[in-house]
Design a protein around this motif. Structure first.
Motif, PDB file in Angstrom:
ATOM      1  N   TYR A  51      24.301 -14.708   5.286  1.00 30.29           N
ATOM      2  CA  TYR A  51      24.364 -14.417   3.846  1.00 30.29           C
ATOM      3  C   TYR A  51      25.022 -13.074   3.531  1.00 30.29           C
ATOM      4  CZ  TYR A  51      21.249 -18.443   3.478  1.00 30.29           C
ATOM      5  OH  TYR A  51      20.684 -19.689   3.559  1.00 30.29           O
ATOM      6  N   ASN A  76      23.130 -20.361  -5.899  1.00 29.81           N
ATOM      7  CA  ASN A  76      23.481 -19.923  -4.551  1.00 29.81           C
ATOM      8  C   ASN A  76      22.959 -18.517  -4.266  1.00 29.81           C
ATOM      9  OD1 ASN A  76      25.679 -18.545  -2.666  1.00 29.81           O
ATOM     10  ND2 ASN A  76      25.618 -20.726  -2.199  1.00 29.81           N
ATOM     11  N   ASN A 112      31.362 -12.630  -1.964  1.00 33.26           N
ATOM     12  CA  ASN A 112      31.746 -13.764  -2.811  1.00 33.26           C
ATOM     13  C   ASN A 112      30.624 -14.148  -3.750  1.00 33.26           C
ATOM     14  OD1 ASN A 112      33.495 -13.992  -0.354  1.00 33.26           O
ATOM     15  ND2 ASN A 112      34.313 -15.712  -1.520  1.00 33.26           N
ATOM     16  N   ASP A 166      27.886 -12.839   2.884  1.00 32.20           N
ATOM     17  CA  ASP A 166      28.836 -13.158   1.811  1.00 32.20           C
ATOM     18  C   ASP A 166      28.242 -12.920   0.412  1.00 32.20           C
ATOM     19  OD1 ASP A 166      27.129 -15.307   1.674  1.00 32.20           O
ATOM     20  OD2 ASP A 166      28.628 -16.823   2.148  1.00 32.20           O
ATOM     21  N   PHE A 177      29.297 -17.531  -5.773  1.00 35.53           N
ATOM     22  CA  PHE A 177      29.506 -18.977  -5.905  1.00 35.53           C
ATOM     23  C   PHE A 177      28.819 -19.513  -7.154  1.00 35.53           C
ATOM     24  CE2 PHE A 177      29.863 -17.912  -1.433  1.00 35.53           C
ATOM     25  CZ  PHE A 177      31.089 -18.469  -1.129  1.00 35.53           C
ATOM     26  N   TRP A 227      29.126 -15.953  10.537  1.00 36.70           N
ATOM     27  CA  TRP A 227      28.686 -17.222   9.932  1.00 36.70           C
ATOM     28  C   TRP A 227      28.475 -18.271  11.029  1.00 36.70           C
ATOM     29  CZ3 TRP A 227      30.518 -22.252   9.875  1.00 36.70           C
ATOM     30  CH2 TRP A 227      29.906 -23.112   8.948  1.00 36.70           C
ATOM     31  N   ASP A 251      17.483 -28.312   0.335  1.00 33.39           N
ATOM     32  CA  ASP A 251      17.152 -26.926  -0.005  1.00 33.39           C
ATOM     33  C   ASP A 251      15.689 -26.783  -0.406  1.00 33.39           C
ATOM     34  OD1 ASP A 251      19.736 -26.218   0.523  1.00 33.39           O
ATOM     35  OD2 ASP A 251      20.361 -26.032  -1.573  1.00 33.39           O
ATOM     36  N   MET A 260      18.965 -18.413  -4.294  1.00 37.87           N
ATOM     37  CA  MET A 260      18.369 -19.066  -3.123  1.00 37.87           C
ATOM     38  C   MET A 260      18.586 -18.236  -1.850  1.00 37.87           C
ATOM     39  SD  MET A 260      16.719 -21.780  -3.943  1.00 37.87           S
ATOM     40  CE  MET A 260      16.638 -23.149  -2.805  1.00 37.87           C
ATOM     41  N   LYS A 261      19.784 -17.695  -1.690  1.00 40.74           N
ATOM     42  CA  LYS A 261      20.046 -16.870  -0.510  1.00 40.74           C
ATOM     43  C   LYS A 261      19.111 -15.667  -0.487  1.00 40.74           C
ATOM     44  CE  LYS A 261      24.825 -18.152   0.447  1.00 40.74           C
ATOM     45  NZ  LYS A 261      26.245 -17.873   0.262  1.00 40.74           N
ATOM     46  N   ASP A 265      29.106 -22.224   0.247  1.00 40.44           N
ATOM     47  CA  ASP A 265      28.302 -22.603  -0.907  1.00 40.44           C
ATOM     48  C   ASP A 265      27.000 -23.263  -0.455  1.00 40.44           C
ATOM     49  OD1 ASP A 265      27.603 -23.026  -3.553  1.00 40.44           O
ATOM     50  OD2 ASP A 265      28.432 -25.052  -3.504  1.00 40.44           O
ATOM     51  N   LEU A 281      23.584 -23.644   1.947  1.00 42.62           N
ATOM     52  CA  LEU A 281      22.655 -22.598   2.360  1.00 42.62           C
ATOM     53  C   LEU A 281      22.350 -22.692   3.860  1.00 42.62           C
ATOM     54  CD1 LEU A 281      20.279 -22.878  -0.684  1.00 42.62           C
ATOM     55  CD2 LEU A 281      21.924 -21.068  -0.276  1.00 42.62           C
ATOM     56  N   ARG A 310      21.491 -32.693  -0.723  1.00 42.27           N
ATOM     57  CA  ARG A 310      21.624 -31.244  -0.612  1.00 42.27           C
ATOM     58  C   ARG A 310      20.479 -30.532  -1.342  1.00 42.27           C
ATOM     59  NH1 ARG A 310      25.052 -26.815  -1.732  1.00 42.27           N
ATOM     60  NH2 ARG A 310      23.477 -25.192  -1.757  1.00 42.27           N
TER      61      ARG A 310
END
Lengths: 211, 10
Positions: free
Chosen positions: A48, A60, A54, A50, A56, A120, A9, A63-64, B8, B10, A5
């Motif tokens: 994004y 998170n 939200n 969210d 997290f 989403w 990224d 990066m978004k 969570d 990406l 993961r």
């Protein structure tokens, strides 16, 4: 978070930075599909949302935000600052062929029928096909600058690493998301042909040109 | 939950 993961990224971020640096240094977006970049900006924007609903983790959120910024700056450089260098002629993929089926499918096949979930799902489906205008452009012109191929390589690597991430998560957490996994497999398949050319040509110092 | 979990990523 597992190693696949985080590497996924990093690859994704690296791909976007390579593209930005290429455009900025050469002051040209020749060979780059503006349509693919607009699609990626739509992907991040619809996924994004969210950010507002939200929290997290700091990772998170940061990066978004960075992904969104990179996508919008790239679109601005292509259609704004360096638009004179943009190859409009060869960026002729018809976006409605992607947007209409993707929109329809996200209404039909989603986890729950709520605006955020549909958006989403839309973003996941759209991401899986967003690179097609770029690949179409390369097949039309028959060549790609080496730096563009590095961009595509890291973008493809990100997808492949996310597949490994999902396998890992399924083994360790028994977690999987069918929509993400199916779309992820589809988009990784799109890159296979390119990966082959990248390894056999670009890594041996040759320019990527199609016969 | 899985629904949270996917956001969570990406």
């Amino acid at each position: 978070m597992n190693i696949f993961r985080i590497l996924g990224d990093v690859s994704h971020l690296l791909a976007m930075i390579i593209l930005l640096v290429k455009i900025w240094r050469s002051k040209s977006c020749a060979g780059i599909s503006g349509k693919s970049q607009v699609l990626f900006a739509i992907v991040f924007t619809s996924r994004y949302l969210d950010l507002f609903t939200n929290f997290f983790s700091i990772y998170n959120t940061v990066m978004k935000f960075v992904f969104l910024m990179c996508a919008y700056i790239t679109v601005y450089l292509i259609y704004g600052k360096f638009r004179k260098t943009f190859d409009n002629e060869n960026d002729s993929f018809r976006l409605e062929f992607l947007l209409i089926p993707v929109t329809g499918l996200s209404f039909l096949e989603n986890q729950s029928f709520t605006p955020l979930e549909i958006l989403w799902t839309f973003s996941i489906y759209l991401e899986s096909v967003a690179i097609l205008p770029q690949l179409f452009m390369i097949s039309k012109t028959g060549e790609a600058e080496t730096i563009t191929t590095h961009y595509l390589f890291f973008l493809g690597l990100y997808h492949a690493l996310y597949l490994a991430n999902w396998i890992w998560r399924y083994q360790t957490e028994n977690y999987y998301d069918q929509i993400a996994v199916v779309s992820g497999v589809v988009q990784t398949i799109f890159y296979c042909d390119f990966f082959y050319l990248y390894v056999t040509k670009v890594l041996k110092g040759k320019k990527l040109s199609l016969p | 939950s899985p629904k949270e979990s996917k956001h969570d990523e990406l």
